[in-house]
Design a protein around this motif. Structure first.
Motif, PDB file in Angstrom:
ATOM      1  N   LYS A  30       2.236   4.656  -2.635  1.00  0.00           N
ATOM      2  CA  LYS A  30       2.815   5.881  -2.087  1.00  0.00           C
ATOM      3  C   LYS A  30       2.698   5.843  -0.568  1.00  0.00           C
ATOM      4  CE  LYS A  30       2.731   9.128  -5.886  1.00  0.00           C
ATOM      5  NZ  LYS A  30       2.541  10.534  -6.273  1.00  0.00           N
ATOM      6  N   ILE A  31       3.795   6.175   0.093  1.00  0.00           N
ATOM      7  CA  ILE A  31       3.824   6.240   1.554  1.00  0.00           C
ATOM      8  C   ILE A  31       3.749   7.707   1.958  1.00  0.00           C
ATOM      9  CG2 ILE A  31       5.165   5.717   3.617  1.00  0.00           C
ATOM     10  CD1 ILE A  31       6.407   3.371   2.036  1.00  0.00           C
ATOM     11  N   THR A  44       3.126  -3.139   0.103  1.00  0.00           N
ATOM     12  CA  THR A  44       4.294  -3.380  -0.747  1.00  0.00           C
ATOM     13  C   THR A  44       4.112  -4.679  -1.521  1.00  0.00           C
ATOM     14  OG1 THR A  44       5.764  -2.188   0.776  1.00  0.00           O
ATOM     15  CG2 THR A  44       6.799  -3.722  -0.770  1.00  0.00           C
ATOM     16  N   LYS A  81       3.891  10.791   4.578  1.00  0.00           N
ATOM     17  CA  LYS A  81       4.551  11.184   5.821  1.00  0.00           C
ATOM     18  C   LYS A  81       3.545  11.722   6.837  1.00  0.00           C
ATOM     19  CE  LYS A  81       8.899  12.414   3.509  1.00  0.00           C
ATOM     20  NZ  LYS A  81       9.855  13.519   3.229  1.00  0.00           N
ATOM     21  N   LYS A  82       3.962  11.715   8.082  1.00  0.00           N
ATOM     22  CA  LYS A  82       3.177  12.291   9.187  1.00  0.00           C
ATOM     23  C   LYS A  82       1.782  11.679   9.291  1.00  0.00           C
ATOM     24  CE  LYS A  82       5.607  16.731   8.878  1.00  0.00           C
ATOM     25  NZ  LYS A  82       5.467  18.194   8.673  1.00  0.00           N
ATOM     26  N   GLY A 113       0.280   5.150   5.472  1.00  0.00           N
ATOM     27  CA  GLY A 113       0.974   6.119   6.299  1.00  0.00           C
ATOM     28  C   GLY A 113       2.337   5.612   6.744  1.00  0.00           C
ATOM     29  N   LYS A 114       3.272   6.531   6.881  1.00  0.00           N
ATOM     30  CA  LYS A 114       4.649   6.153   7.234  1.00  0.00           C
ATOM     31  C   LYS A 114       4.728   5.435   8.580  1.00  0.00           C
ATOM     32  CE  LYS A 114       9.326   8.074   7.590  1.00  0.00           C
ATOM     33  NZ  LYS A 114      10.150   9.311   7.512  1.00  0.00           N
ATOM     34  N   TYR A 115       3.799   5.755   9.503  1.00  0.00           N
ATOM     35  CA  TYR A 115       3.841   5.136  10.831  1.00  0.00           C
ATOM     36  C   TYR A 115       3.116   3.789  10.891  1.00  0.00           C
ATOM     37  CZ  TYR A 115       4.838  10.057  11.909  1.00  0.00           C
ATOM     38  OH  TYR A 115       5.345  11.333  11.912  1.00  0.00           O
ATOM     39  N   ILE A 175       2.317  -1.028   5.508  1.00  0.00           N
ATOM     40  CA  ILE A 175       3.376  -0.800   4.514  1.00  0.00           C
ATOM     41  C   ILE A 175       3.830  -2.145   3.955  1.00  0.00           C
ATOM     42  CG2 ILE A 175       5.778  -0.098   4.193  1.00  0.00           C
ATOM     43  CD1 ILE A 175       5.244   2.232   6.106  1.00  0.00           C
ATOM     44  N   GLU A 187       3.475   0.497   9.908  1.00  0.00           N
ATOM     45  CA  GLU A 187       4.433  -0.477   9.385  1.00  0.00           C
ATOM     46  C   GLU A 187       3.757  -1.754   8.891  1.00  0.00           C
ATOM     47  OE1 GLU A 187       7.503  -1.190  12.222  1.00  0.00           O
ATOM     48  OE2 GLU A 187       8.123   0.924  12.318  1.00  0.00           O
TER      49      GLU A 187
END
Length: 269
Positions: free
Chosen positions: A243-244, A231, A246-247, A220-222, A227, A224
């Motif tokens: 894949k990231i 990565t 959104k929301k 999820g984008k939030y 992520i 971190e």
């Protein structure tokens, strides 16, 4: 379904003529974790959902060591054998995703493609693992001292205040999710945290390089922290894509169900 050292609570649903997806829920989840996802995927697949050890109605019949990742993974393969499922897709979230990663790397012949939502391959150094085991043990002790659902609810609200979960507490389905989480047995949750936690799991960082199965890493984008982890995973894991979404924070399939379903459908079909 009873196997040696386990009595698994599981469910098969959907179109038995279609390819099967094995869903593995996260910590404090249960067999119904992916119900909304399954509804939206509809008749395109057949679905196997399971209460993992320490959760829901599944019972560990052996000693505490059977809450660990390695014997749990072996038992799930035996469960697939008993159900005559030779090969399937796999979708795992968080704790279930870590277990899914282990399954993918140690039993690659059993999976067509794998989706891993908000996962970690474990900790690379002994010092990191010991620190995590110590931290998880302290949390587990708190859980075992809970005597009613109100105390567990306070714990859950604190748990979902972690940064990785983003704004999940403002989501319209948050309270509904919380009610389901309260059905778990605190003593069993504590055992799961102690023995299936990130500190206890074997590090899978190096083994990921051997992977040949198509794998989709979702974050999820939030979120971190994950992520960053994913990565690095995408760089080191063969045949992986990241894949990231959104929301969403850590729990993508709850916070942005439509995007989650579209993304995994596009990948699996």
């Amino acid at each position: 379904m009873t196997l040696k050292n386990y009595q698994f609570h599981c469910s098969l649903q959907g179109n038995s003529q279609k390819p099967l997806i094995l869903f593995l829920h996260g910590f404090m989840g249960d067999i119904e974790e992916f119900d909304e996802v399954i509804k939206l995927l509809g008749e395109d697949f057949y679905y196997l959902t399971i209460d993992l050890p320490g959760h829901g109605k599944t019972q560990v019949l052996g000693g505490d060591e059977y809450y660990k990742m390695e014997p749990t993974a072996q038992a799930l393969i035996k469960l697939l054998d008993k159900l005559e499922i030779i090969k399937c897709f796999l979708v795992g979230y968080s704790m279930g995703g870590r277990l899914g990663l282990y399954l993918m790397l140690h039993f690659p012949e059993r999976f067509f493609k794998v989706v891993l939502e908000s996962v970690s391959p474990g900790l690379e150094t002994g010092a990191e693992r010991l620190a995590r085991i110590k931290g998880d043990s302290q949390i587990a002790k708190k859980i075992t001292r809970m005597v009613n659902k109100n105390e567990l609810k306070i714990f859950l609200n604190n748990w979902y205040s972690q940064a990785i979960f983003g704004d999940i507490k403002t989501h319209q389905l948050y309270e509904q999710m919380l009610i389901k989480r309260l059905d778990n047995n605190p003593l069993e949750l504590a055992k799961s945290l102690r023995f299936m936690g990130t500190g206890y799991q074997p590090s899978l960082w190096d083994k990921m390089q051997e992977n040949k199965i198509p794998v989709l890493l979702l974050v999820g984008k939030y979120d971190e922290k994950f992520i960053t982890i994913n990565t690095a995973m995408a760089y080191r894991c063969g045949n992986a894509q990241l894949k990231i979404i959104k929301k969403a924070g850590h729990n993508i399939h709850l916070e942005n169900t439509l995007a989650f379903v579209k993304t995994i459908r596009d990948f699996l079909i």
